[in-house]
Design an enzyme around this catalytic site. Sequence first.
Site, short mmCIF file in Angstrom:
data_model
loop_
_atom_site.label_atom_id
_atom_site.label_comp_id
_atom_site.label_asym_id
_atom_site.label_seq_id
_atom_site.Cartn_x
_atom_site.Cartn_y
_atom_site.Cartn_z
N HIS A 123 86.68 -29.90 8.80
CA HIS A 123 87.56 -28.96 9.50
C HIS A 123 88.14 -27.97 8.49
CE1 HIS A 123 90.36 -27.30 12.34
NE2 HIS A 123 91.39 -27.63 11.58
N HIS A 159 94.68 -21.25 14.72
CA HIS A 159 95.84 -22.03 15.17
C HIS A 159 96.91 -22.20 14.08
CE1 HIS A 159 92.77 -24.91 13.68
NE2 HIS A 159 93.81 -25.52 13.11
#
Length: 535
Positions: A154, A532
């Site tokens: 990620h 985000h």
Amino acid sequence: QHYFIQSNLRMRCKLKKSLFIGLVLTLMFCTLLLLHHEKEYRISRGVTADMRSEVLQTYTVPNESSLIAPDMRPEVLQTDFVPNESSETAADEIGGCSAVKSIEHNGAQIQVSMLVETLNFKSDHGGRDKSSFPNLEPLPSTEHLKVYLVPHSHCDPGWLETYMEYYERTVRGILTNLYSFAIAHTDFKYIYAEVSFFSLWWDEQTETVKEGMRLLAKQGRFEFVQGGWVQPDESSTHYFALINQMMDGHDWLKHNFPEALPKSGWAIDPFGLSPMMGYINKLFGLKAMHIQRVHYAVKNHLAATRNLDFHWRQAWDDAGTTDILTHLAPFFGYNSKYTCGPDPDVCSQYDFRILKNPRWFKPHRLLARTTPSNVKERSLKILDQWRKKAALHTTNTVFIEVGDDFMYEHKGVLPEVYQNYKGIIDYINSDASLNTSVDWGTLSDYFDSVRRQFDTSRLPVLSGDFFTYADREADYWSGYYTARPFYKNLDRVLESALRRTEILLSFDRGTARAGQDKMAQARRALSLFQHHDGI
């Protein structure tokens, strides 16, 4: 001179008196205004409560059977999750969990807005080191289990470091390490999500490496998931920007790496989830999606009632044309400590990357390499976690994320992870009595297996959003909704200017090439900010 000094002093005294009187009057006015609003608020609260009761009464079906997935699991699920006893909505108690009955509204059996009315948000569940299901019984050994180990990394395009700092220091090495290892090990597979980083890496590669990547994609050993420019926030963003960043990512893949166009969505880190993203995913051709950060009480309920797989439907859709197959991860996080099963203490013993790079976490006291002398004990221990995780699923297929934030940045981590899991994979696959098969896989491998095992049209339909996110107790992730308002406003200003310019340039018929290039830069700047950890 003396006259002017005296006059000045008198004027200052009058000014101070006027300011004081004005301040007192302002405070009195504000006090009266607050009292007035408090009265209106109390009235509105009473009206809202009455309306909510009427809605619940309207949409509750007292005689409807409880929503439970097909009978493929033990009937009683052992859990100490406590329902909200004060709730008057239609609910049954199943293994200690409040199961919402079918609510007839746009055809969805699970309405999140109604579900939350039945849950006890004072429960002490949630948190990094707690099992939500401490007494969970594993899937019986008589049922065959299919396990996919899915390596991922990620990579945030901006978080503790900037976008380019992350790429230069970390992400370039991650993508190179994953590619080189996959080329050398034909059984290894992995997934990746962020086109913003991948495009930088791709531009630096030789044609030989690019052809190698295309071969991995064709063979199903590399898969792009989601395929947006970033993994966007889903609460503070505007739909125009969400579409823009998806368009940037998919357009880049279409023109540079068409073999890797995504089939599935991947939202493991946005802090709460919007059905709008599911709708956009379907418009971009994605067939399924995986989500992670959902309020722990809602997540525990959906896991306990075995509804982690569902069709996510838009609230305004009565025909089901917007449904998208969705899988919700049942546990706290997306790294190895939380993905193998319900017990973080056990899963931590298989976080092999720490053997080479204990960057953030201290090695578990029982963390050890897989050897011929301990392979049986370690294989059976993790298999127990996998079977417990499967007990929460509709089918006998589970996928285990093998990754974390910026994982595989060091060259020695991937071989360490691979070799230790390989010993476990080989042991389990060679023992027919364990009734389990384990392979490296991708997100598409998981969803394809689910479709082969089960008629997905029988899965429940869920409608609603997953806001506000909380990972434990009353720790709600909502402060960022309004934090840094200057940047949030600047985001909207850029969106507006970008759209106006796009309309004007549409009359140009492509002759102003310089303008198009600047537009591409502006779109990608806007897309990057939707991350985000950005907006």
